[in-house]
Design a protein around this motif. Structure first.
Motif, PDB file in Angstrom:
ATOM      1  N   THR A  91      -2.174  -1.640  -1.848  1.00  0.00           N
ATOM      2  CA  THR A  91      -1.439  -1.168  -0.681  1.00  0.00           C
ATOM      3  C   THR A  91      -0.936  -2.368   0.115  1.00  0.00           C
ATOM      4  O   THR A  91      -1.727  -3.219   0.530  1.00  0.00           O
ATOM      5  CB  THR A  91      -2.353  -0.302   0.209  1.00  0.00           C
ATOM      6  OG1 THR A  91      -2.837   0.800  -0.563  1.00  0.00           O
ATOM      7  CG2 THR A  91      -1.602   0.218   1.413  1.00  0.00           C
ATOM      8  N   VAL A  92       0.386  -2.423   0.298  1.00  0.00           N
ATOM      9  CA  VAL A  92       1.008  -3.454   1.121  1.00  0.00           C
ATOM     10  C   VAL A  92       1.076  -2.923   2.551  1.00  0.00           C
ATOM     11  O   VAL A  92       1.633  -1.851   2.794  1.00  0.00           O
ATOM     12  CB  VAL A  92       2.422  -3.808   0.608  1.00  0.00           C
ATOM     13  CG1 VAL A  92       3.094  -4.820   1.538  1.00  0.00           C
ATOM     14  CG2 VAL A  92       2.346  -4.351  -0.814  1.00  0.00           C
ATOM     15  N   VAL A  93       0.500  -3.651   3.478  1.00  0.00           N
ATOM     16  CA  VAL A  93       0.442  -3.232   4.879  1.00  0.00           C
ATOM     17  C   VAL A  93       1.409  -4.089   5.685  1.00  0.00           C
ATOM     18  O   VAL A  93       1.263  -5.313   5.766  1.00  0.00           O
ATOM     19  CB  VAL A  93      -0.984  -3.373   5.448  1.00  0.00           C
ATOM     20  CG1 VAL A  93      -1.024  -2.885   6.897  1.00  0.00           C
ATOM     21  CG2 VAL A  93      -1.985  -2.611   4.584  1.00  0.00           C
ATOM     22  N   LEU A  94       2.409  -3.442   6.284  1.00  0.00           N
ATOM     23  CA  LEU A  94       3.355  -4.140   7.148  1.00  0.00           C
ATOM     24  C   LEU A  94       2.778  -4.162   8.561  1.00  0.00           C
ATOM     25  O   LEU A  94       2.461  -3.115   9.133  1.00  0.00           O
ATOM     26  CB  LEU A  94       4.710  -3.423   7.139  1.00  0.00           C
ATOM     27  CG  LEU A  94       5.812  -4.032   8.004  1.00  0.00           C
ATOM     28  CD1 LEU A  94       6.078  -5.482   7.615  1.00  0.00           C
ATOM     29  CD2 LEU A  94       7.096  -3.206   7.885  1.00  0.00           C
ATOM     30  N   THR A  95       2.618  -5.349   9.117  1.00  0.00           N
ATOM     31  CA  THR A  95       1.932  -5.490  10.398  1.00  0.00           C
ATOM     32  C   THR A  95       2.488  -6.696  11.157  1.00  0.00           C
ATOM     33  O   THR A  95       3.059  -7.617  10.548  1.00  0.00           O
ATOM     34  CB  THR A  95       0.415  -5.660  10.185  1.00  0.00           C
ATOM     35  OG1 THR A  95      -0.234  -5.763  11.446  1.00  0.00           O
ATOM     36  CG2 THR A  95       0.092  -6.879   9.344  1.00  0.00           C
ATOM     37  N   HIS A  96       2.324  -6.693  12.476  1.00  0.00           N
ATOM     38  CA  HIS A  96       2.693  -7.868  13.265  1.00  0.00           C
ATOM     39  C   HIS A  96       1.641  -8.965  13.132  1.00  0.00           C
ATOM     40  O   HIS A  96       1.955 -10.149  13.251  1.00  0.00           O
ATOM     41  CB  HIS A  96       2.860  -7.482  14.733  1.00  0.00           C
ATOM     42  CG  HIS A  96       4.014  -6.564  14.985  1.00  0.00           C
ATOM     43  ND1 HIS A  96       5.322  -6.937  14.780  1.00  0.00           N
ATOM     44  CD2 HIS A  96       4.059  -5.270  15.407  1.00  0.00           C
ATOM     45  CE1 HIS A  96       6.126  -5.934  15.078  1.00  0.00           C
ATOM     46  NE2 HIS A  96       5.382  -4.899  15.451  1.00  0.00           N
ATOM     47  N   ARG A  97       0.401  -8.552  12.874  1.00  0.00           N
ATOM     48  CA  ARG A  97      -0.683  -9.528  12.761  1.00  0.00           C
ATOM     49  C   ARG A  97      -1.730  -8.994  11.805  1.00  0.00           C
ATOM     50  O   ARG A  97      -2.183  -7.866  11.943  1.00  0.00           O
ATOM     51  CB  ARG A  97      -1.315  -9.768  14.138  1.00  0.00           C
ATOM     52  CG  ARG A  97      -2.369 -10.860  14.156  1.00  0.00           C
ATOM     53  CD  ARG A  97      -2.863 -11.113  15.575  1.00  0.00           C
ATOM     54  NE  ARG A  97      -3.538  -9.950  16.130  1.00  0.00           N
ATOM     55  CZ  ARG A  97      -4.838  -9.691  15.961  1.00  0.00           C
ATOM     56  NH1 ARG A  97      -5.594 -10.491  15.217  1.00  0.00           N
ATOM     57  NH2 ARG A  97      -5.378  -8.619  16.510  1.00  0.00           N
ATOM     58  N   ARG A  98      -2.095  -9.797  10.813  1.00  0.00           N
ATOM     59  CA  ARG A  98      -3.080  -9.336   9.845  1.00  0.00           C
ATOM     60  C   ARG A  98      -4.441  -9.177  10.521  1.00  0.00           C
ATOM     61  O   ARG A  98      -4.750  -9.876  11.489  1.00  0.00           O
ATOM     62  CB  ARG A  98      -3.150 -10.253   8.626  1.00  0.00           C
ATOM     63  CG  ARG A  98      -3.787 -11.586   8.838  1.00  0.00           C
ATOM     64  CD  ARG A  98      -3.783 -12.436   7.563  1.00  0.00           C
ATOM     65  NE  ARG A  98      -4.503 -11.790   6.495  1.00  0.00           N
ATOM     66  CZ  ARG A  98      -4.033 -11.672   5.238  1.00  0.00           C
ATOM     67  NH1 ARG A  98      -2.870 -12.173   4.911  1.00  0.00           N
ATOM     68  NH2 ARG A  98      -4.748 -11.066   4.327  1.00  0.00           N
ATOM     69  N   PRO A  99      -5.271  -8.251  10.021  1.00  0.00           N
ATOM     70  CA  PRO A  99      -6.581  -8.032  10.622  1.00  0.00           C
ATOM     71  C   PRO A  99      -7.467  -9.278  10.525  1.00  0.00           C
ATOM     72  O   PRO A  99      -7.414 -10.018   9.537  1.00  0.00           O
ATOM     73  CB  PRO A  99      -7.171  -6.886   9.789  1.00  0.00           C
ATOM     74  CG  PRO A  99      -6.007  -6.256   9.099  1.00  0.00           C
ATOM     75  CD  PRO A  99      -4.996  -7.332   8.905  1.00  0.00           C
TER      76      PRO A  99
END
Length: 199
Positions: A91-99
């Protein structure tokens, strides 16, 4: 190269989630009302049990998926599906900042911070010749507006939610036309519809 697909289970009044993230128990009843079991790779999500008519369409579709693209909101909302998506693909997660608890990518989750085009491109690499599925809502809207989307699937269920989140969110350019339906399948408690995006 595979297709870029989006889709969602939708109420008759056009919502994929009700107000304040409600209604999922009603939207997804069809995942448990049949005799055909589809396995889940997530430790937090039990196997699906759908009707034979639904399974005839859904099973080969799920087998054709090579990677997923989701937003950070869904990633957090599902509590990361217990560490692995039920469909057993990266799963590719599009985010402003990785967890903070995910300093590196792995076979379960890959994080992209530079836009939908980059997220889809990374998912294509991971998927190889298979299809990439983009989650509904903001991801679907961004993908459609970027001209990346090939196909749309709707699982229409007989419930009214009265408000909430739509499949494509707030589209910036409308109207958008589709070709089809290319498939109409009547399952138990759900009607499956498939459309092609006009290029």
């Amino acid at each position: 190269m595979g297709k870029i697909i989006t889709g969602a289970t939708m109420s008759l009044d056009g919502y994929i989630a009700g107000p304040d993230e409600s209604g999922f128990d009603l939207l997804f009843q069809w995942y448990g009302n049949g005799d055909v079991e589809l396995p889940s790779a997530s430790p937090d999500v039990p196997p699906f049990h759908i009707s034979a008519a639904s399974a005839e369409l859904i099973k080969p579709e799920w087998e054709s998926i090579g990677a997923l693209v989701v937003g950070r909101h869904l990633y957090d909302l599902t509590n990361t599906w217990g560490g692995r998506h039920p469909l057993d693909v990266t799963t590719v997660v599009l985010t402003h900042r990785r967890p903070d608890d995910r300093p590196e990518d792995d076979e379960n989750f890959v994080f992209v911070t530079d836009g939908i085009e980059a997220a889809v491109a990374r998912a294509r690499q991971l998927a190889g010749d298979k299809n990439v599925v983009v989650n509904g809502g903001q991801m679907a809207r961004q993908c459609l507006e970027a001209g990346l989307l090939d196909e749309v699937g709707v699982e229409l269920v007989p419930v009214l939610l009265g408000g909430g989140k739509t499949l494509f969110g707030e589209l910036g350019a409308v109207p958008v036309q589709f070709e089809g339906p290319t498939a109409v399948v009547e399952g138990t408690g759900v009607t499956h519809l498939r459309y092609q995006v006009k290029k």
